[in-house]
Each structure stands twice: as C-alpha cells, then as structure tokens.
Design an enzyme around this catalytic site. Sequence first.
Site, short mmCIF file in Angstrom:
data_model
loop_
_atom_site.label_atom_id
_atom_site.label_comp_id
_atom_site.label_asym_id
_atom_site.label_seq_id
_atom_site.Cartn_x
_atom_site.Cartn_y
_atom_site.Cartn_z
N HIS A 14 0.58 -0.66 0.61
CA HIS A 14 0.07 -0.18 0.08
C HIS A 14 0.57 1.65 -0.10
O HIS A 14 1.19 1.19 0.86
CB HIS A 14 -0.79 0.20 1.31
CG HIS A 14 -1.86 1.03 1.40
ND1 HIS A 14 -2.91 1.19 1.88
CD2 HIS A 14 -1.99 2.44 0.51
CE1 HIS A 14 -3.53 2.49 1.63
NE2 HIS A 14 -2.91 2.98 1.37
N HIS A 16 1.48 4.87 -2.51
CA HIS A 16 0.78 5.93 -3.36
C HIS A 16 2.19 6.75 -3.92
O HIS A 16 2.82 7.31 -3.34
CB HIS A 16 0.05 7.23 -2.90
CG HIS A 16 -1.23 6.29 -2.00
ND1 HIS A 16 -2.16 6.47 -3.13
CD2 HIS A 16 -1.43 5.86 -1.11
CE1 HIS A 16 -3.39 5.41 -2.26
NE2 HIS A 16 -2.68 4.97 -1.03
N HIS A 194 -9.42 1.60 -0.85
CA HIS A 194 -8.97 2.02 -0.24
C HIS A 194 -10.94 1.56 0.42
O HIS A 194 -12.11 2.14 0.24
CB HIS A 194 -9.42 2.88 -0.03
CG HIS A 194 -7.53 3.21 -0.01
ND1 HIS A 194 -6.75 3.28 -1.43
CD2 HIS A 194 -6.42 4.53 0.42
CE1 HIS A 194 -5.88 3.78 -1.03
NE2 HIS A 194 -5.13 4.55 0.10
N GLU A 197 -10.90 3.84 5.68
CA GLU A 197 -10.39 4.59 6.62
C GLU A 197 -10.86 5.51 7.46
O GLU A 197 -10.77 5.61 8.84
CB GLU A 197 -9.41 5.13 5.40
CG GLU A 197 -8.13 6.19 6.56
CD GLU A 197 -7.51 6.94 4.79
OE1 GLU A 197 -7.94 6.78 3.27
OE2 GLU A 197 -6.38 7.37 4.77
N ASP A 275 1.61 3.85 2.81
CA ASP A 275 0.84 4.49 2.73
C ASP A 275 1.12 6.18 1.35
O ASP A 275 2.02 6.07 0.86
CB ASP A 275 -0.13 5.19 3.34
CG ASP A 275 -1.65 5.47 2.90
OD1 ASP A 275 -1.95 5.18 1.80
OD2 ASP A 275 -2.51 5.94 4.10
N ASP A 276 1.92 6.85 2.17
CA ASP A 276 2.59 8.12 1.96
C ASP A 276 3.74 8.90 2.44
O ASP A 276 3.95 9.55 3.74
CB ASP A 276 1.63 9.14 1.61
CG ASP A 276 0.33 8.69 1.19
OD1 ASP A 276 0.21 8.67 -0.03
OD2 ASP A 276 -0.79 8.82 1.58
#
Length: 335
Positions: A14, A16, A194, A197, A275-276
């Site tokens: 996961h 981005h 997603h 969340e 994630d980021d």
Amino acid sequence: MEKFIKEIPKAELHLHIEGTFEPKLMFDIAKRNGIEIPFASVEEIEKAYQFDCLQDFLDIYYQGAGVLLHEQDFYDLCFSYLTKCAEQNIRHTEIMFDPQTHTERGVPFSVVIKGIHRACEDAEKKWGISSLLIMSYLRHLSEEDAFTTLKQSLPFKELITAVGLDSSEKGNPPSKFKNVFKASVNEGYIPLAHAGEEGDADYIWEALDILKIKRIDHGNNSMQDENLIATIVEKDIALTVCPLSNQALQVVPNLSTHPLKKMMDLGIKVTVNSDDPAYFGGQVNQNYIEIQKALDLTKKDIYELAKNSFEYSLASDDLKEIYLSELERFYLKNL
Ligand code: ADE
Ligand code: ZN
C-alpha cells in the site's frame, strides 16, 4: 528488534507513488519545470504537513503532485522510492498511481506510466526488486471520469495489474464505482479499494459485495462490525494497514490504541505499509518499528506481518515461493 525489522525481507502493498514525493525532490523538480510552489523552503513544506483529517492531507498532496510534468519527473519520483526499497529490504512492491491527478492537468497518461514503468525496470535490474502497478481511481471524481481513465489505460494494459480506489472517502462510497470496477475486471485488472479508513464498516461491505475487491486498503473500521470481521476472515481477505498514516490523519488517536494487534488476534491477515511516506513521517521500516514499540509486538508477530506481505501480494506463485523461502531462512537464523 530494530535490526531484525530492518533486515527482515518484506513486501510493500500500500504505497501511493505521489505520496513518496520528498520536499527536496519536489523543490528540484518545481525549479527545473519553472513552477512556483507556495513554500519558500524545505522546512516550510515540512511544517505544512500537519493534518486533522484525510482531506487536509489530500489538499496538500494534490498540490505537490502538480509539479510533475515530464516522463523524467515520474521516473525520478519512482526511482527515488525504489532506492529506499532497496535500503529497507523490500523485495517486492505494489505501487499505486493516480492518473487523474495528472491527466486533469493536461499530462498525458502515457507520460505518467512510462516514467514509472522505466524506474521499475531499472530497479529490477539494479537490485532485483519486483514491482507491479495499481491504477487508482479518484473517488471524489465521477464514475464517468474513471471510465475515461480506464480507456486511456488500455494501450498500457500489460503494465498494470490492478485497479484501486482512493482519495476522499466520506460521501464517495464504493457503490459509486460499481460499473467501472466491473468493466476494469473485464479488462483483466484485479479489483482493490481503500475502505474503512474514514468511512464506516458499510463502505467495506460495499467494497467487498459490490466491487468484489481482493484486498482492503486500510480497513480500520472493520472493527465496528463483528459480522464483517467474520466475513473478512472467512473470505481470507488481507488488510493493508498503514500505522503512521493512521496516526497522522487522526484515524487513531495514537499508535498504542491502533487495532493492528487486535486484528491479528482475530485472525485477520494484516500487512504493514507506509501509504504516503513523505507526508506521514516514515518509510515502511519506520512503520514496523513504531507499531512494534507501541503494541509490544514480538519477533513472531513481525515475521507474520512480513509473511502476509508476500502471501497476500499479487506477485506470481513462483516469486512468492522464492521470497517466502528467503523469509523462512531469515527467521530461523534470527529467532
Ligand atoms: N491518497 C493517498 N493517500 C491516501 C489515503 N491514505 N487515503 C485515501 N486516498 C489517498
Ligand atoms: Zn492509501
């Protein structure tokens, strides 16, 4: 324990690519493209990274991605992330990209995917890292818009493994994308999304029942619903959990209240992801390190998480076998 975490072979499921954009690289690319960004220094950018919720973050994230124009920009962004994978013993990564963030600004789909793909090829040659791409639809845009993206992707179908669904969750339920997911599956893409969340458990039900997803990104709010937990376990659907993201976006008040261990105890297959990472204070290893400390996870727990990352990846069975046997050897040697 930290050494064990850093060295254990793992996959990231996961991530981005736009969320790996470090301030220094953002400045360099903005400068060479002659684009003004509303920050005077790297320090100022880092100070702006304080978020109350998902939308706060997304506003800044889309702004940052706005400096990416050319194939080389996407290459540099992706190669910079893959360099970090090599340093962290990430053997395999599944990279999400948001084509609409770029095509909306007039950057052709081909420019985005060619830059990312070339970086992946080079990382495979240089470090043997395997990777695959997940094309994510932006859920704050219309389903019609997602259909346009699906169409644009078709000449590059061989380079894309799966479709995802990201961006502002509340008010944009999975059912909004029912038709485009069906069409994407017909084209051979694996459906992921997603869910849960910020959205409630019913969004996860929709993602499973209507979009037929094979893996849940985040899935925190599955903990609201016992029947949902039982279904996730029974269907053997993994969750890609992102502890530092959850903390930064206030999905959880702090890591010690994070449900990750509870999920594992309930029999849910959990993985740890960043994630980021440029926005949430840590790459994948830092996510493992901080959640291990907060929840007092054992080496066996860490091993289980790493094992899930390979088993629930979309890699070929042959690759999975290679990675899992390396993991097994590592674990027996470092118990
Ligand atoms: N896009 C990038 N990161 C995201 C996240 N955590 N949730 C939804 N959309 C995203
Ligand atoms: Zn995400």
